[in-house]
Scaffold this active site. Structure first.
Site, short mmCIF file in Angstrom:
data_model
loop_
_atom_site.label_atom_id
_atom_site.label_comp_id
_atom_site.label_asym_id
_atom_site.label_seq_id
_atom_site.Cartn_x
_atom_site.Cartn_y
_atom_site.Cartn_z
N ASP A 1 -4.86 -17.85 -9.36
CA ASP A 1 -3.68 -17.11 -9.78
C ASP A 1 -3.85 -16.33 -11.09
OD1 ASP A 1 -1.06 -16.24 -9.13
OD2 ASP A 1 -0.33 -17.45 -10.77
N CYS B 1 -1.84 -6.05 9.22
CA CYS B 1 -0.99 -6.95 10.00
C CYS B 1 -0.45 -6.20 11.23
CB CYS B 1 0.16 -7.49 9.15
SG CYS B 1 1.45 -6.28 8.76
N CYS C 1 11.33 -15.52 -4.22
CA CYS C 1 12.01 -14.98 -3.05
C CYS C 1 11.09 -15.17 -1.85
CB CYS C 1 12.30 -13.49 -3.24
SG CYS C 1 13.05 -12.74 -1.77
N CYS D 1 10.64 -11.95 2.72
CA CYS D 1 9.62 -11.20 3.48
C CYS D 1 8.67 -12.13 4.23
CB CYS D 1 8.87 -10.22 2.59
SG CYS D 1 7.86 -10.98 1.31
C1 B12 Z 1 1.55 -10.19 -10.27
C2 B12 Z 1 1.79 -11.04 -9.05
C3 B12 Z 1 3.05 -11.01 -8.48
C4 B12 Z 1 4.09 -9.99 -8.87
C5 B12 Z 1 3.73 -8.64 -8.22
C6 B12 Z 1 3.26 -8.83 -6.78
C7 B12 Z 1 2.54 -7.63 -6.17
N1 B12 Z 1 2.63 -7.54 -4.84
O1 B12 Z 1 1.92 -6.82 -6.85
C8 B12 Z 1 5.42 -10.64 -8.34
C9 B12 Z 1 6.07 -11.45 -9.43
C10 B12 Z 1 6.43 -9.68 -7.78
C11 B12 Z 1 4.84 -11.59 -7.30
C12 B12 Z 1 5.60 -12.10 -6.28
C13 B12 Z 1 5.12 -12.97 -5.33
N2 B12 Z 1 3.92 -13.57 -5.33
CO1 B12 Z 1 2.49 -13.09 -6.53
N3 B12 Z 1 0.95 -12.69 -7.56
C14 B12 Z 1 0.76 -11.84 -8.52
C15 B12 Z 1 -0.70 -11.94 -8.99
C16 B12 Z 1 -0.74 -12.84 -10.23
C17 B12 Z 1 -1.39 -10.62 -9.28
C18 B12 Z 1 -1.22 -9.54 -8.17
C19 B12 Z 1 -1.74 -8.22 -8.65
O2 B12 Z 1 -1.27 -7.69 -9.64
N4 B12 Z 1 -2.78 -7.70 -8.02
C20 B12 Z 1 -3.40 -6.49 -8.52
C21 B12 Z 1 -3.28 -5.42 -7.50
C22 B12 Z 1 -3.68 -4.12 -8.10
O3 B12 Z 1 -4.15 -5.88 -6.46
P1 B12 Z 1 -4.34 -5.10 -5.10
O4 B12 Z 1 -5.25 -5.97 -4.26
O5 B12 Z 1 -4.79 -3.74 -5.34
O6 B12 Z 1 -2.88 -5.06 -4.48
C23 B12 Z 1 -2.30 -6.18 -3.84
C24 B12 Z 1 -0.85 -6.33 -4.24
O7 B12 Z 1 -0.54 -5.70 -5.44
C25 B12 Z 1 -0.11 -5.81 -3.09
N5 B12 Z 1 0.21 -4.39 -3.00
C26 B12 Z 1 -0.47 -3.33 -3.41
N6 B12 Z 1 0.14 -2.24 -3.00
C27 B12 Z 1 1.24 -2.62 -2.29
C28 B12 Z 1 2.19 -1.89 -1.64
C29 B12 Z 1 3.24 -2.59 -0.99
C30 B12 Z 1 4.27 -1.83 -0.26
C31 B12 Z 1 3.28 -4.00 -1.04
C32 B12 Z 1 4.34 -4.77 -0.41
C33 B12 Z 1 2.29 -4.72 -1.69
C34 B12 Z 1 1.27 -4.00 -2.30
O8 B12 Z 1 -0.90 -6.09 -1.98
C35 B12 Z 1 -2.23 -5.89 -2.37
C36 B12 Z 1 -3.02 -6.80 -1.50
O9 B12 Z 1 -4.17 -7.29 -2.16
C37 B12 Z 1 -1.37 -12.63 -7.75
C38 B12 Z 1 -2.60 -13.47 -8.08
C39 B12 Z 1 -3.85 -12.61 -8.12
N7 B12 Z 1 -4.67 -12.83 -9.11
O10 B12 Z 1 -4.08 -11.78 -7.24
C40 B12 Z 1 -0.21 -13.46 -7.19
C41 B12 Z 1 -0.12 -13.68 -5.68
C42 B12 Z 1 -0.43 -12.37 -4.97
N8 B12 Z 1 1.28 -14.02 -5.47
C43 B12 Z 1 1.49 -14.91 -4.58
C44 B12 Z 1 2.77 -15.34 -4.14
C45 B12 Z 1 2.82 -16.64 -3.34
C46 B12 Z 1 3.91 -14.60 -4.43
C47 B12 Z 1 5.31 -14.77 -3.82
C48 B12 Z 1 5.30 -15.08 -2.33
C49 B12 Z 1 6.08 -15.88 -4.59
C50 B12 Z 1 7.54 -16.02 -4.18
N9 B12 Z 1 7.82 -16.72 -3.10
O11 B12 Z 1 8.40 -15.52 -4.85
C51 B12 Z 1 5.94 -13.40 -4.13
C52 B12 Z 1 5.74 -12.39 -3.00
C53 B12 Z 1 6.26 -11.01 -3.31
C54 B12 Z 1 5.45 -9.94 -2.58
N10 B12 Z 1 5.88 -9.61 -1.37
O12 B12 Z 1 4.45 -9.48 -3.10
C55 B12 Z 1 0.18 -15.40 -3.96
C56 B12 Z 1 0.01 -14.75 -2.59
C57 B12 Z 1 -0.60 -15.68 -1.56
C58 B12 Z 1 -0.77 -14.97 -0.25
N11 B12 Z 1 -0.74 -15.73 0.83
O13 B12 Z 1 -0.93 -13.78 -0.20
C59 B12 Z 1 -0.86 -14.93 -5.06
C60 B12 Z 1 -2.24 -14.59 -4.52
C61 B12 Z 1 -0.95 -16.11 -6.06
C62 B12 Z 1 -1.81 -17.27 -5.59
N12 B12 Z 1 -2.84 -17.60 -6.34
O14 B12 Z 1 -1.59 -17.85 -4.56
N13 B12 Z 1 3.52 -11.82 -7.49
#
Ligand code: B12
Length: 281
Positions: A108, A162, A215, A218
């Site tokens: 995380d 998905c 939350c 989703c």
């Molecule tokens: C910051 C963070 C949050 C933030 C922002 C989430 C986000 N989607 O960016 C907030 C507080 C909102 C959050 C909420 C939740 N989170 Co969170 N979060 C993180 C954290 C610490 C960093 C994510 C991040 O910034 N990635 C950087 C970006 C740039 O990475 P990326 O690969 O390019 O982008 C990813 C996401 O940003 C996202 N994304 C990117 N573009 C888009 C566009 C759309 C439309 C959506 C929906 C998502 C999305 O999907 C990408 C898939 O990899 C991670 C842990 C980690 N180190 O990854 C946990 C993590 C992703 N979270 C987790 C969880 C469990 C949750 C929640 C379910 C908790 C809850 N029940 O409330 C919710 C789900 C909300 C959601 N639908 O995303 C788990 C997910 C497990 C899984 N099975 O996927 C993680 C991996 C933590 C863990 N160690 O288990 N989270």
């Protein structure tokens, strides 16, 4: 030992340490340009080659959530500790089994974009809700990883999408999943963690959700989660506390990092709405 024997030894150790927990391997090169800036970044081993991604299923069965007022992931004691202990133990065992190579655990608070890495490692698909969906456990999995400089054989190298039914986006309480891009601060999960005052719309959304922390909408509406298997992690059941009451201690809970003010403010909001509804009855 030749590389093949070392690889077998690592796989054997991981099986022994992780038991039934799913794991997979992806190439570090795939994630290195997407690293998240954080303190833990300094722990990435020099010469990193692979990411061993691990899923920690947390669904405990329907009965646990029927009267719950917090998100499903926050029902067991803090996963950073429980899953953290498992992943740190596995990394330690690997270091002992294969001296000369680096094995660094993260969970995380990790520089690794964990959803993306897990999907590249073949652990599942990325949902439209941005979460990793595992075939057996659905999206109800925490993710953690071990970064190593040993060249393990990687799994799949490209993330799969998905089924794209759009249900998560349609039902998202804040509508953030219907937007062009994911605006983190509009996600209700993020709103529930806000230290600053909530505006009227945010308060209403939180009260309507009945959830004082996080939350799950989703995930709950995702058809790929319909038959999610229950977690094999015994400690999640042993420490489960589905209800948080005003004044309860936050120690050891998944939301402890935020202190007690925010969760208590949210509980007060939910309670004041309960009182209002009762008065109106
Ligand atoms: C910051 C963070 C949050 C933030 C922002 C989430 C986000 N989607 O960016 C907030 C507080 C909102 C959050 C909420 C939740 N989170 Co969170 N979060 C993180 C954290 C610490 C960093 C994510 C991040 O910034 N990635 C950087 C970006 C740039 O990475 P990326 O690969 O390019 O982008 C990813 C996401 O940003 C996202 N994304 C990117 N573009 C888009 C566009 C759309 C439309 C959506 C929906 C998502 C999305 O999907 C990408 C898939 O990899 C991670 C842990 C980690 N180190 O990854 C946990 C993590 C992703 N979270 C987790 C969880 C469990 C949750 C929640 C379910 C908790 C809850 N029940 O409330 C919710 C789900 C909300 C959601 N639908 O995303 C788990 C997910 C497990 C899984 N099975 O996927 C993680 C991996 C933590 C863990 N160690 O288990 N989270």
């Amino acid at each position: 030992m030749d590389e093949k024997s070392i690889e077998n030894r690592i796989t054997e150790k991981l099986r022994e340490q992780l038991g039934p927990l799913p794991f997979g391997v992806c190439s570090y090169a795939l994630i290195k340009d997407r690293l998240i800036d954080c303190r833990a970044k300094a722990r990435i081993p020099a010469g990193a080659l692979r990411v061993i991604s691990v899923a920690f299923p947390y669904y405990l069965g329907k009965a646990y959530y029927e009267h719950s007022n917090i998100s499903m992931y926050a029902v067991p004691a803090d996963y950073h500790r429980i899953a953290g202990d498992i992943i740190r133990g596995a990394a330690e065992a690997l270091r002992e089994a294969v001296p000369g190579y680096r094995f660094e655990p993260f969970i995380d608070n990790s520089p690794v974009p964990e959803v993306f890495a897990a999907s590249c490692a073949g652990l599942g698909v990325i949902g439209k809700n941005g979460l990793l969906i595992h075939e057996k456990y659905g999206s109800f999995c925490f993710l953690g990883e071990i970064i190593t400089d040993f060249p393990l054989t990687p799994g799949r190298d490209a993330p799969a999408p998905c089924i794209d039914c759009g249900e998560c986006a349609r039902q998202c309480p804040s509508g953030v999943l219907r937007g062009e891009c994911f605006e983190k601060d509009k996600c209700l999960s993020d709103i529930s963690q806000k230290k600053s005052d909530l505006d009227e719309d945010e308060k209403e959304m939180l009260v309507d959700s009945g959830c004082a922390w996080g939350c799950d909408v989703c995930q709950k509406v995702c058809p790929m989660n319909e038959n999610a298997a229950v977690s094999p992690i015994r400690e999640f059941y042993e420490t489960a506390r589905p209800v948080f009451r005003a004044g309860d201690s936050v120690e050891g809970r998944a939301f402890a990092w935020r202190g007690d003010k925010v969760i208590n403010r949210n509980i007060d909001l939910l309670n004041s709405q309960d009182r209002k509804t009762k008065r109106e009855d």
